[in-house]
Design a protein around this motif. Structure first.
Motif, PDB file in Angstrom:
ATOM      1  N   THR A  59       0.828  -1.196   0.000  1.00  0.00           N
ATOM      2  CA  THR A  59       0.000   0.000   0.000  1.00  0.00           C
ATOM      3  C   THR A  59       0.865   1.249   0.000  1.00  0.00           C
ATOM      4  O   THR A  59       2.061   1.210   0.318  1.00  0.00           O
ATOM      5  CB  THR A  59      -0.914   0.027   1.236  1.00  0.00           C
ATOM      6  OG1 THR A  59      -0.092   0.100   2.420  1.00  0.00           O
ATOM      7  CG2 THR A  59      -1.800  -1.202   1.306  1.00  0.00           C
ATOM      8  N   VAL A  60       0.248   2.356  -0.353  1.00  0.00           N
ATOM      9  CA  VAL A  60       0.926   3.648  -0.314  1.00  0.00           C
ATOM     10  C   VAL A  60       1.443   3.931   1.088  1.00  0.00           C
ATOM     11  O   VAL A  60       2.577   4.380   1.284  1.00  0.00           O
ATOM     12  CB  VAL A  60      -0.034   4.768  -0.771  1.00  0.00           C
ATOM     13  CG1 VAL A  60       0.574   6.148  -0.519  1.00  0.00           C
ATOM     14  CG2 VAL A  60      -0.370   4.614  -2.246  1.00  0.00           C
ATOM     15  N   THR A  61       0.607   3.662   2.084  1.00  0.00           N
ATOM     16  CA  THR A  61       0.971   3.949   3.475  1.00  0.00           C
ATOM     17  C   THR A  61       2.201   3.163   3.906  1.00  0.00           C
ATOM     18  O   THR A  61       3.137   3.713   4.499  1.00  0.00           O
ATOM     19  CB  THR A  61      -0.212   3.618   4.402  1.00  0.00           C
ATOM     20  OG1 THR A  61      -1.310   4.462   4.066  1.00  0.00           O
ATOM     21  CG2 THR A  61       0.161   3.832   5.864  1.00  0.00           C
ATOM     22  N   LEU A  62       2.217   1.873   3.616  1.00  0.00           N
ATOM     23  CA  LEU A  62       3.341   1.036   4.026  1.00  0.00           C
ATOM     24  C   LEU A  62       4.631   1.475   3.345  1.00  0.00           C
ATOM     25  O   LEU A  62       5.680   1.604   3.994  1.00  0.00           O
ATOM     26  CB  LEU A  62       3.040  -0.425   3.699  1.00  0.00           C
ATOM     27  CG  LEU A  62       4.124  -1.447   4.080  1.00  0.00           C
ATOM     28  CD1 LEU A  62       4.420  -1.379   5.566  1.00  0.00           C
ATOM     29  CD2 LEU A  62       3.689  -2.844   3.692  1.00  0.00           C
ATOM     30  N   ALA A  63       4.576   1.724   2.036  1.00  0.00           N
ATOM     31  CA  ALA A  63       5.770   2.146   1.312  1.00  0.00           C
ATOM     32  C   ALA A  63       6.308   3.463   1.849  1.00  0.00           C
ATOM     33  O   ALA A  63       7.523   3.640   2.015  1.00  0.00           O
ATOM     34  CB  ALA A  63       5.455   2.276  -0.181  1.00  0.00           C
ATOM     35  N   ALA A  64       5.406   4.410   2.144  1.00  0.00           N
ATOM     36  CA  ALA A  64       5.840   5.715   2.651  1.00  0.00           C
ATOM     37  C   ALA A  64       6.478   5.591   4.027  1.00  0.00           C
ATOM     38  O   ALA A  64       7.512   6.220   4.305  1.00  0.00           O
ATOM     39  CB  ALA A  64       4.642   6.661   2.705  1.00  0.00           C
TER      40      ALA A  64
END
Length: 302
Positions: A85-90
């Motif tokens: 997800t975007v959140t995990l990658a960020a």
């Protein structure tokens, strides 16, 4: 005013993950990275060709190596983003200051006790998220995201050998501009060999994500960071790196509906808090000394 530029750089970097996720709905990561760098290279070209000093950088070994690492790191990172997800990658990017501190210690630079506490906190956060991602991504996606940070570290190490440029905006932009163009040249044959020519007939949303990454998350973030970081200390500037995972994770949860379980929240807070402590715990170098963090000025990791 310098802090405004640094904050803008952090926000622009944080936008890179959600903008990339939009484009990834219609193309493979290698094509997306190629088009992103093509946009960034076009707007960087005037700075890279502005003077003989800038043009000589295309023949400078450390700058060339930095550009190669920069392009490859983005390809690996967005292969990871396609699987998480975007959140995990960020949030995983928030572990970068801790990785820099460990490398600085290996290179026999001084690392304070406070910075080591920050390293431990950020590392625990990354381990917590990687061990139990709450459905936010696959093990391969997490592994690729973390491997990309190691390649970004190679980019930082290479930049330490880059020559000093003349003062002023044109001089400050020379190394980042040349690095971006070399990264684009590096990505081009890899993307073509893996997947052929990139699709150009995609939706306006996908093009918006690509152009937004090239202009905002690469070029304008570079300009804002150079202007701000040149006017404040590296420790103070480094704190603003943490805006990137904050923006990325908030947008991931708010716009993409990313899962935000207890593991993600606690791990993310540990990473962000640990990286802040790591940066604030930096000891000032003697006059003329150079820190790992200083080499990062001017280019983003998202």
């Amino acid at each position: 005013m310098p802090f405004v530029f640094l904050a803008l750089a952090g926000v622009f970097w944080g936008l890179g993950f959600p903008l990339g996720k939009i484009a990834l709905h219609e193309m493979v990561p290698a094509h997306m990275v190629l088009l992103r760098f093509a946009v960034a290279a076009i707007v960087s070209l005037p700075f890279a060709l502005a003077s003989a000093e800038a043009r000589r950088l295309f023949r400078n070994g450390p700058v060339v190596l930095a550009g190669i690492c920069y392009g490859v790191a983005f390809m690996v990172q967005f292969e990871g983003l396609a699987r998480v997800t975007v959140t995990l990658a960020a949030l995983l990017v928030g572990a970068m200051p801790a990785l820099i501190a460990v490398t600085a210690f290996v290179l026999r630079e001084r690392v304070s006790r406070a910075s080591w506490l920050g390293v431990i906190g950020a590392t625990l956060g990354a381990v917590l998220i990687a061990g139990k991602p709450d459905g936010s991504g696959s093990p391969l996606g997490i592994a690729l995201s973390l491997v990309s940070l190691v390649i970004f570290l190679g980019w930082l190490l290479a930049l330490r050998g880059a020559p000093k440029t003349s003062p002023g905006m044109a001089g400050a932009m020379a190394v980042p501009a040349v690095t971006v163009i070399i990264a684009a040249i590096t990505v081009l044959p890899i993307a073509l060999l893996l997947h052929g020519a990139p699709p150009l007939h995609v939706s306006a949303a996908a093009w918006g994500g690509i152009v937004g990454q090239g202009l905002l998350s690469t070029f304008l973030a570079t300009v804002a960071w150079n202007v701000g970081a040149a006017r404040v200390g590296s420790a103070a500037a480094g704190v603003f790196i943490n805006i990137e995972p904050l923006v990325g994770s908030v947008l991931g949860i708010g716009l993409f509906g990313d899962p935000a379980g207890a593991t993600i929240i606690v791990g993310g807070l540990l990473i962000i808090a640990g990286s802040i402590v790591t940066v604030l715990g930096e000891r000032p170098e003697p006059e003329g000394g150079e820190r790992m963090a200083d080499a990062a000025h001017g280019l983003s990791t998202d």
